[in-house]
Design a protein around this motif. Structure first.
Motif, mmCIF file in Angstrom:
data_model
loop_
_atom_site.group_PDB
_atom_site.id
_atom_site.type_symbol
_atom_site.label_atom_id
_atom_site.label_comp_id
_atom_site.label_asym_id
_atom_site.label_seq_id
_atom_site.Cartn_x
_atom_site.Cartn_y
_atom_site.Cartn_z
ATOM 1 N N ARG A 66 0.867 -1.273 0.065
ATOM 2 C CA ARG A 66 -0.029 0.015 -0.169
ATOM 3 C C ARG A 66 0.763 1.312 0.051
ATOM 4 N N GLU A 67 1.981 1.220 0.813
ATOM 5 C CA GLU A 67 2.805 2.436 0.785
ATOM 6 C C GLU A 67 3.369 2.604 -0.642
ATOM 7 N N LEU A 68 4.041 1.526 -1.275
ATOM 8 C CA LEU A 68 4.533 1.814 -2.446
ATOM 9 C C LEU A 68 3.493 2.058 -3.403
ATOM 10 N N GLN A 69 2.271 1.492 -3.704
ATOM 11 C CA GLN A 69 1.167 1.945 -4.409
ATOM 12 C C GLN A 69 0.876 3.573 -4.315
ATOM 13 N N SER A 70 0.847 3.964 -3.069
ATOM 14 C CA SER A 70 0.403 5.404 -2.883
ATOM 15 C C SER A 70 1.268 6.338 -3.264
ATOM 16 N N ARG A 71 2.716 5.797 -3.494
ATOM 17 C CA ARG A 71 3.892 6.569 -4.210
ATOM 18 C C ARG A 71 3.827 6.544 -5.597
ATOM 19 N N VAL A 72 3.409 5.402 -6.240
ATOM 20 C CA VAL A 72 3.709 5.147 -7.894
ATOM 21 C C VAL A 72 2.230 5.186 -8.498
ATOM 22 N N HIS A 73 1.184 5.268 -7.856
ATOM 23 C CA HIS A 73 -0.022 5.179 -8.435
ATOM 24 C C HIS A 73 -0.319 6.168 -9.358
ATOM 25 N N PRO A 74 -0.726 5.529 -10.844
ATOM 26 C CA PRO A 74 -0.875 6.611 -11.873
ATOM 27 C C PRO A 74 -1.798 7.727 -11.711
ATOM 28 N N ASP A 75 -2.766 7.528 -10.753
ATOM 29 C CA ASP A 75 -3.568 8.836 -10.531
ATOM 30 C C ASP A 75 -2.758 10.077 -9.801
ATOM 31 N N ARG A 76 -1.560 9.707 -9.219
ATOM 32 C CA ARG A 76 -0.767 10.733 -8.726
ATOM 33 C C ARG A 76 -0.100 11.500 -9.833
ATOM 34 N N PHE A 77 -0.035 11.075 -10.966
ATOM 35 C CA PHE A 77 0.558 11.534 -12.015
ATOM 36 C C PHE A 77 -0.306 11.964 -13.143
ATOM 37 N N ALA A 78 -1.562 12.028 -12.987
ATOM 38 C CA ALA A 78 -2.668 12.218 -14.051
ATOM 39 C C ALA A 78 -2.308 13.635 -14.665
ATOM 40 N N ALA A 79 -1.739 14.913 -13.843
ATOM 41 C CA ALA A 79 -1.366 16.025 -14.624
ATOM 42 C C ALA A 79 0.008 15.878 -15.015
ATOM 43 N N GLY A 80 0.753 14.834 -15.132
ATOM 44 C CA GLY A 80 2.088 14.994 -15.638
ATOM 45 C C GLY A 80 2.212 14.622 -16.957
ATOM 46 N N SER A 81 3.443 14.664 -17.449
ATOM 47 C CA SER A 81 3.800 14.224 -18.900
ATOM 48 C C SER A 81 3.652 12.889 -19.558
ATOM 49 N N GLU A 82 3.240 12.566 -20.713
ATOM 50 C CA GLU A 82 3.017 11.517 -20.956
ATOM 51 C C GLU A 82 4.092 10.436 -20.646
ATOM 52 N N ALA A 83 5.345 10.838 -20.589
ATOM 53 C CA ALA A 83 6.470 9.876 -20.066
ATOM 54 C C ALA A 83 6.021 9.689 -18.757
ATOM 55 N N GLU A 84 5.707 10.702 -17.835
ATOM 56 C CA GLU A 84 5.850 10.402 -16.297
ATOM 57 C C GLU A 84 4.269 9.481 -16.123
ATOM 58 N N ARG A 85 3.243 9.499 -16.969
ATOM 59 C CA ARG A 85 2.133 8.597 -16.663
ATOM 60 C C ARG A 85 2.668 7.259 -17.163
ATOM 61 N N ARG A 86 3.499 7.333 -18.261
ATOM 62 C CA ARG A 86 3.821 5.619 -18.730
ATOM 63 C C ARG A 86 4.600 5.211 -17.525
ATOM 64 N N VAL A 87 5.622 5.980 -16.928
ATOM 65 C CA VAL A 87 6.388 5.374 -15.984
ATOM 66 C C VAL A 87 5.691 4.743 -14.687
ATOM 67 N N ALA A 88 4.573 5.834 -14.252
ATOM 68 C CA ALA A 88 3.853 5.492 -13.327
ATOM 69 C C ALA A 88 3.171 4.273 -13.483
ATOM 70 N N MET A 89 2.450 4.021 -14.675
ATOM 71 C CA MET A 89 1.737 2.731 -15.021
ATOM 72 C C MET A 89 2.813 1.611 -14.901
ATOM 73 N N GLN A 90 3.973 1.750 -15.339
ATOM 74 C CA GLN A 90 5.199 0.496 -15.156
ATOM 75 C C GLN A 90 5.269 0.246 -13.753
ATOM 76 N N TRP A 91 5.568 1.250 -12.758
ATOM 77 C CA TRP A 91 5.757 1.042 -11.433
ATOM 78 C C TRP A 91 4.618 0.327 -10.785
ATOM 79 N N ALA A 92 3.200 0.931 -11.186
ATOM 80 C CA ALA A 92 1.924 0.302 -10.593
ATOM 81 C C ALA A 92 2.008 -1.071 -10.955
#
Length: 171
Positions: A29-55
């Motif tokens: 849960r701690e890891l998911q809270s740091r990397v969940h794609p929703d946290r990067f919804a306003a980020g760049s395409e690359a940031e969102r893609r990396v967040a998806m990979q981490w999740a």
């Protein structure tokens, strides 16, 4: 943090078979809270893609380590051992005899639609499974007997398949 970390490192857990389920859940849960794609919804395409990979990595690590047999298989792989579940069907004679008895009992109970017997067989399998999981923990964590661990994973795979057959018959 690196996407190439093993599951234990990714979740901040010691590399061992015995895992505290509550700690696993907390770390996930701690890891998911740091990397969940929703946290990067306003980020760049690359940031969102990396967040998806981490999740996805976090989910994969959690699913693997949460399931005892998957965790054993994964740990054995990290130690350089292949459980050879597809190719190595050799089993000790006593387990083969028990296997045949269970199969016959399941077939008989299924043929007569004896749900009571199927439930009893399922309970017996669960007991055997619990015993094997305890032996697996000893083999992997205490004895570092990875060959025994591989053998136990193969046996547990058989129990999983038989349990699935019983569940299907009970439906």
């Amino acid at each position: 943090m690196s996407l190439s970390q093993d599951h234990f490192t990714l979740l901040g857990l010691p590399e061992r078979y015995a895992v505290d389920p509550a700690l696993l859940e907390t770390r996930y849960r701690e890891l998911q809270s740091r990397v969940h794609p929703d946290r990067f919804a306003a980020g760049s395409e690359a940031e969102r893609r990396v967040a998806m990979q981490w999740a996805a990595r976090a989910n994969e690590a959690y699913r693997t380590l949460r399931h005892p047999v998957e965790r054993a298989r994964y740990l054995l792989g990290l130690k350089g051992f292949d459980t050879e579940e597809e190719s190595n069907t050799s089993m000790p004679p006593d387990f083969l005899m028990q296997q045949m008895e269970w199969r016959e009992a399941v077939e008989d109970a299924r043929a007569t639609s004896d749900t009571g017997e199927l439930r009893q067989l399922r309970a017996s399998l669960a007991e055997s499974r619990d015993d094997m999981l305890r032996m697996l923990e000893l083999a992997l964590d205490r004895d570092a007997n990875f060959d025994a661990g591989c053998s136990l994973v193969r046996k547990l795979r058989f129990l999983d398949k038989l349990e699935e057959e019983i569940d299907e018959a009970l439906q």
